[in-house]
Scaffold this motif. Sequence first.
Motif, short mmCIF file in Angstrom:
data_model
loop_
_atom_site.label_atom_id
_atom_site.label_comp_id
_atom_site.label_asym_id
_atom_site.label_seq_id
_atom_site.Cartn_x
_atom_site.Cartn_y
_atom_site.Cartn_z
N MET A 7 -10.37 -21.31 -2.30
CA MET A 7 -10.76 -20.40 -1.23
C MET A 7 -12.08 -20.82 -0.59
O MET A 7 -12.32 -20.56 0.57
N GLU A 21 -12.10 -7.47 -0.88
CA GLU A 21 -12.62 -7.96 0.41
C GLU A 21 -14.13 -8.14 0.28
O GLU A 21 -14.92 -7.25 0.59
N GLN A 22 -14.52 -9.31 -0.20
CA GLN A 22 -15.93 -9.53 -0.55
C GLN A 22 -16.89 -9.30 0.61
O GLN A 22 -17.95 -8.72 0.44
N GLY A 61 -20.92 -19.88 -5.44
CA GLY A 61 -20.05 -20.64 -4.55
C GLY A 61 -20.73 -20.57 -3.18
O GLY A 61 -21.36 -19.56 -2.84
BR1 BUP Z 1 -12.76 -14.03 -5.82
C1 BUP Z 1 -12.88 -13.51 -4.04
N1 BUP Z 1 -12.51 -11.88 -2.39
O1 BUP Z 1 -11.95 -11.41 -4.51
P1 BUP Z 1 -16.97 -19.40 -2.67
C2 BUP Z 1 -13.39 -14.35 -3.10
N2 BUP Z 1 -13.44 -13.96 -1.79
O2 BUP Z 1 -13.07 -12.30 -0.25
P2 BUP Z 1 -15.18 -20.26 -4.83
C3 BUP Z 1 -13.02 -12.70 -1.43
O3 BUP Z 1 -13.50 -16.22 -1.09
P3 BUP Z 1 -15.57 -23.06 -4.31
C4 BUP Z 1 -12.43 -12.22 -3.68
O4 BUP Z 1 -15.91 -13.96 0.16
C5 BUP Z 1 -15.65 -16.37 -0.17
O5 BUP Z 1 -15.50 -16.39 1.21
C6 BUP Z 1 -15.42 -14.95 -0.69
O6 BUP Z 1 -15.73 -18.93 -1.82
C7 BUP Z 1 -13.91 -14.89 -0.76
O7 BUP Z 1 -16.47 -19.62 -4.14
C8 BUP Z 1 -14.52 -17.15 -0.79
O8 BUP Z 1 -17.99 -18.35 -2.74
C9 BUP Z 1 -14.95 -17.83 -2.09
O9 BUP Z 1 -17.44 -20.69 -2.08
O10 BUP Z 1 -14.88 -21.60 -4.13
O11 BUP Z 1 -14.03 -19.39 -4.65
O12 BUP Z 1 -15.62 -20.50 -6.22
O13 BUP Z 1 -15.43 -23.46 -5.75
O14 BUP Z 1 -14.79 -23.96 -3.41
O15 BUP Z 1 -16.99 -22.88 -3.87
#
Ligand code: BUP
Length: 438
Positions: free
Chosen positions: A1, A319-320, A337
């Motif tokens: 994601m 929905e973060q 992340g």
């Molecule tokens: Br879990 C989760 N809802 O429940 P990151 C994540 N997200 O909206 P990651 C939600 O996914 P990488 C949930 O807002 C962000 O946009 C969050 O990305 C959304 O971490 C995304 O923060 C997650 O970069 O990915 O998932 O560990 O390892 O590629 O950095």
Amino acid sequence: MGHLAPFCRLAVALSDRACDVSFITIQPTVSSAESRHVATLLAAFPRLRPLDFRLADFDPSAFASTDPFFLRFEAIRRSAHLLPALLAATSPPVSALVVDISLASAFLPVVSGVGLPCYLLFTASAAMLSLCAHFPAYIATRNTAGVGDVGIPGLRTVPKASIPLPLHDPNNLFTTQFVENGRILQKADGILINTFHALEQEALDALNGGKVVPGLPPVVAIGPLKPAMGCEGGSTLLWLDAQPARSVVYVSFGSRTAMSVDQMKELGSGLERSGCRFLWVVKSKVVDREEEVELEELLGEEYQERVKERGLVVKGWVEQEEILRHRAVSGFVSHCGWNSVTEAALHGVPILAWPRIGDQRVNADVMARGGLGIWVKEWSWEGEEKVVRGDEIGERVRELMEDEGLRASAARLGRETVKAVTVDGSSGKGLTEFIGKL
Ligand code: BUP
């Protein structure tokens, strides 16, 4: 994601600015979250034209990794030769491609081969891009010495402990991809990056000044890319609506970072001891499709009953972005992340960083330097057995929620972030510059 979310946001941002956007979708996905996200995007923005990319046959057992996401990147990389046929069938014809950094070395030669400009989207921090750009030269000097502290020319040293664990193994699939992608950066027509000048001026200057590595194309900051998809309230947001302003700490470790059951129990106890209200997203498996165990089994039968007056524990997707923007939320225990860091910055929500894998320590460092939060460096990291105790977690959570100075500095960064993404802000201008080139 972490890769998909910024791509969706970029597609919508370009489309909003009158670009005609085709969106390459790959089936099947690894996680349910990906499938839902793409389906929601295409339903909400019918003007984005989906291009269905069928992968070539791929045998994962031939590669040195068990990480399902690295293996999927490899499967896509090894299907790059199928891209020209997909592009040839597109009408109106595509005039440029934006490709994920993880696919760079496989896709750039193919895109150039059909005579199209190829831009990369780097979905993490500029500090991490600096490491990616310098790493091929660094390991070439190491022979059998292994990876130690990595001094990035023109920037700073990334300590050995912050280097993503797979990079310590030269044969790991991720290392191969990372080095090959790092080597080919100079060949891109430009590198878009989901960061902004107020947070990473030094790294952006070092990259664009030729200090990290000579001959890079322009590195254009266009972040944080703004979330594009609204959502329907849902029970989590209803629960937040009932909480007092600035009283809740949000706890999430992202979409691909699982936690051991022992550590989860200590985290649960820490949140309880902190005395703060909390919203905790539990994740015990790397891939969401495998998440079968019930919360009672993970946390103990009575846990939820005991904390129900002030804590909500959920499993699965939330929905973060809506949570971080909610008036009740004033702290974020995060794996760092990169998207999570930039979303917290956008809403001025202070972070208690607990990086667990990959680039997250590099990101936590950027986050702490930017005045957005606290990072407890001793807490456990991938490959370590250590379990962080609940009393220690509780104390740090309280500190996060009570530190007025930190709240003020996160709010200050929040204002800078909002400014950066306006049309006249640094990232708004970056996007205009990119569209100008198109
Ligand atoms: Br879990 C989760 N809802 O429940 P990151 C994540 N997200 O909206 P990651 C939600 O996914 P990488 C949930 O807002 C962000 O946009 C969050 O990305 C959304 O971490 C995304 O923060 C997650 O970069 O990915 O998932 O560990 O390892 O590629 O950095």
